[in-house]
Structures are given as C-alpha cells and as structure tokens.
Write a protein that holds these residues in place. Structure first.
Motif, mmCIF file in Angstrom:
data_model
loop_
_atom_site.group_PDB
_atom_site.id
_atom_site.type_symbol
_atom_site.label_atom_id
_atom_site.label_comp_id
_atom_site.label_asym_id
_atom_site.label_seq_id
_atom_site.Cartn_x
_atom_site.Cartn_y
_atom_site.Cartn_z
ATOM 1 N N LEU A 96 0.918 -1.042 0.038
ATOM 2 C CA LEU A 96 -0.064 0.127 0.031
ATOM 3 C C LEU A 96 0.875 1.239 0.071
ATOM 4 N N VAL A 97 0.790 1.958 -1.031
ATOM 5 C CA VAL A 97 1.517 3.138 -1.212
ATOM 6 C C VAL A 97 0.787 4.441 -0.637
ATOM 7 N N ASP A 98 1.748 5.393 0.134
ATOM 8 C CA ASP A 98 1.350 6.722 0.814
ATOM 9 C C ASP A 98 1.146 7.599 -0.633
ATOM 10 N N ALA A 99 -0.198 7.721 -0.983
ATOM 11 C CA ALA A 99 -0.607 8.516 -2.198
ATOM 12 C C ALA A 99 -0.197 10.017 -2.172
ATOM 13 N N LEU A 100 -0.212 10.594 -0.885
ATOM 14 C CA LEU A 100 0.138 11.973 -0.999
ATOM 15 C C LEU A 100 1.757 12.170 -0.974
ATOM 16 N N GLY A 101 2.308 11.249 -0.451
ATOM 17 C CA GLY A 101 3.939 11.296 -0.522
ATOM 18 C C GLY A 101 4.400 10.982 -2.046
ATOM 19 N N ALA A 102 3.589 10.327 -2.713
ATOM 20 C CA ALA A 102 3.833 10.074 -4.240
ATOM 21 C C ALA A 102 3.085 10.950 -5.125
#
Length: 372
Positions: free
Chosen positions: A203-209
């Motif tokens: 699960l990827v941190d969307a805001l950080g990406a």
C-alpha cells in the motif's frame, strides 16, 4: 468433450465454478482446461467463456472438504488474459461469496432456517473463511435485493468472514517487520506498508507520491506501470519471490492510500469526505480494480489497526474496528474483531451473490475424468 460449470456473481466479480468430481486433480491439467475454456491465450477471450477483465476471468474448482470443521475446499484460479496461463498464488473473497451460495444451492451443506453457515478453505493459501447465506425458512433463494458498491444489481445476502487472516502467505502480518518503509521504484522514493492479511498487499502513501488515493479509474490507468513495478519490488521484500525470478501480477496486491475527499463514484453517486474513513485505489492484476478486492479490503482493515502504517496515517478512524473504505465504486464497510499483535481474529464484509447459469463447457480432449 464437455465439463459442467456454474456461473455465479459474487459481489463485484463473476466466477465459473467447476465441481471437483468432474475435474482432474493435477493442477497443470486443470490449467490447460481453464485456458482452453476461457480462451485465455486471446486478449479479448472472444473464443471462450472469459470476460476479458480481471474481475470476470476467474474460476474455482469446488468440492466437499475432508478437513474437520470445514465444509468446502476450493482452488481459486485467476485466468490470464492473453497470456495462456493461470495465476494460482492468491485468494478471492468475491469468488468465496459465490462459492458459499453455490454450496447451499447444490446441497453441499445442510440448510438451516433463515441463515446457513458455510465454512470454506482456500487451497491456494490455506485461508479459512466462513459465510452466512440467507436461507429464509430453510429455502435457497434465486434472487435477492442486497446490493454492494460497484453494481446496482441485487443479490442473495451473504456475510463473509475471514478467520485469522494474517500471515497466510508469509507467516506474518508485517512480513518485513516494519509498519512503513521506503521503496525505490524507478526514480520514485515511495513510502509503503507491506501487509499480509487476506492477501499480501503493498500500500503506497498516495500524498507522498504526489497522488490523492481518490483517483478515477481513467486516472488510475496511467498509474498502472509504476504500481506494477512497485508490486514486483515489494514481492521480493516480502519473500514472495526470489530475486531474479519472473514476477507475477497476482500478489502482492498493490494500490494507493490517501485521506478521504469528496468524489463521484463510477455509478455517478456523490460521496462526501465525511462519509468514509480512507481512500483506496487498488490494481487487479494489470488493471485498475473497479471497486476493491475483498482480500485487499481485509488487508487495509488490518493495517488500520496498526500504528504508523500508511493506512492509519491517512485514516480518520485509525485503530477503529469498523473501517469505511472509499473505492471507485462507493464505500465498503469492513468490521474487524479480536485484534491481537498477530492481527485480527475475524474480519467480516457484507456481500451478495446470485447464480446466473448452469452450463456444459466444451473443451478439447484434455484427459478429463470419466465423470465429465
């Protein structure tokens, strides 16, 4: 020659279910049969029963279980689209929902008044699930009016519970021992949580990406290549594949996680930010998932119970045993109970299913059992 099969909608997927008694026991032979039946080497699956999407190119071989306390064993197959292969490494909660209704309708479990319990074991992962199928007055229903996010069609209500879902693939809820870590994909440095509950997920941190986690399906199509690369990198970190091995697209599941924002579902419904707790956009194989796979939803719910994961950081209800997940199709509520350091004891989702047809599937002569 032919093999009997039943098409069942479970949640937001359609699965062809094949009785074990009419199928070989050797997985290689089963794969050849499914690829032939689905037209799996064809990218549009025109010459077969597949639907040419990850949610409609699924199958399961179903039979009575010899395991004490378990009613049904099933082998889940994600039939490739244009690949001529089958992915065997995962489970599917929507297909388990379909299998529960099928088991009741086929008399594989004794009917109970009002609700009939079906305990199922996924042969692929060893996961045990329990379903409660509505059987009012001890009767099997052909139609129902329960809906789930992602379709306007009603179905027979089925409550699906994942028992002790953590660590089925890797042995640990957090396979790397960390709730969040850095993962380099190309030139991107991502903050991710790798969780094994229901299914292994990254699960990827969307805001950080520089994303939101609430992207539309069209927007998500542009994210597929790097998310797939992230999946392949995470598979090595999680011990699911060895370095240098050919990566697959079944596990880990991969997706973006962000805080809730107002958005419009694929069915045109408006969802306010306060109506859910966390935004999630997942892949299904090599495409954006139109909703969310139930195994992925279980993993997200488990991650929400752990401090510092990307889910807990983005969620407006970190640590809550009821998590409302915003998906492209709408809001899915997931309930966890019996939380321990090893993960929740039970995770439950309300689903619906409907039997669509029974058929005889014509396949090439691939040495099926005589019963076929």
């Amino acid at each position: 020659m032919h093999v009997p099969a039943t098409l069942v909608r479970g949640g937001t997927s359609k699965c062809w279910l094949f009785p074990q008694v009419h199928m070989p026991t050797d997985r290689d032979r089963i794969e050849r049969i499914l690829v032939d039946a689905y037209g799996g080497a064809d990218p549009v699956q025109l010459d077969g029963i597949g639907g040419a999407t990850p949610t409609t190119s699924k199958a399961a071989v179903v039979g009575a279980s010899a395991c004490e306390g378990v009613d049904i064993d099933y082998l889940f197959a994600q039939v490739g689209i244009g690949t001529g292969t089958v992915e065997w490494g995962s489970n599917c909660g929507n297909c388990a929902t379909a299998i529960a209704l099928y088991a009741v309708a086929e008399g594989l479990v004794p009917l109970k008044k009002d609700r009939t319990s079906v305990v199922m074991r996924n042969i692929n992962t060893g996961a045990v699930l329990e379903a409660e199928v509505d059987t009012p007055g001890g009767r099997v229903q052909e139609f129902g009016d329960r809906t789930v996010p992602g379709t306007l069609a009603g179905g027979v209500p089925v409550g699906l519970t994942f028992r002790h879902p953590a660590g089925a693939a890797t042995g640990l809820l957090l396979p790397t021992g960390l709730p969040v870590q850095e993962l380099t994909v190309g030139e991107q440095l991502l903050h991710v949580s790798m969780v094994d509950a229901g299914a292994p997920v990254v699960l990827v941190d969307a805001l950080g990406a520089d994303r939101t986690g609430a992207e539309t399906l069209e927007q998500m199509r542009a994210e597929v290549p790097w998310l797939r690369a992230g999946r392949h990198a995470a598979a090595i970190r999680m011990g699911l594949v060895q370095p240098g091995a050919e990566p697959g697209d079944a596990v880990p599941k991969a997706g973006l996680v962000g805080p809730p924002v107002a958005y419009t579902t694929t069915l045109g419904e408006s969802v306010a930010a306060h109506e859910y707790d966390v935004s999630v956009r997942m892949l299904s194989m090599h495409s954006p998932h139109p909703a969310i796979g139930l195994t992925s939803a279980v993993a997200v719910a488990a991650a929400n119970l752990i401090d510092a994961t990307v889910v807990a950081r983005a969620s407006t209800a970190p640590g809550s045993h009821v998590l409302r997940i915003g998906t492209p199709a709408g809001v899915l509520a997931v309930e966890s109970s019996g939380a321990t350091a090893a993960g929740p004891e039970r995770v439950t989702v309300a689903r619906a299913a409907r039997i669509l047809c029974q058929a005889r599937i014509l396949v090439r002569d691939l040495a099926l059992p005589a019963a076929a």
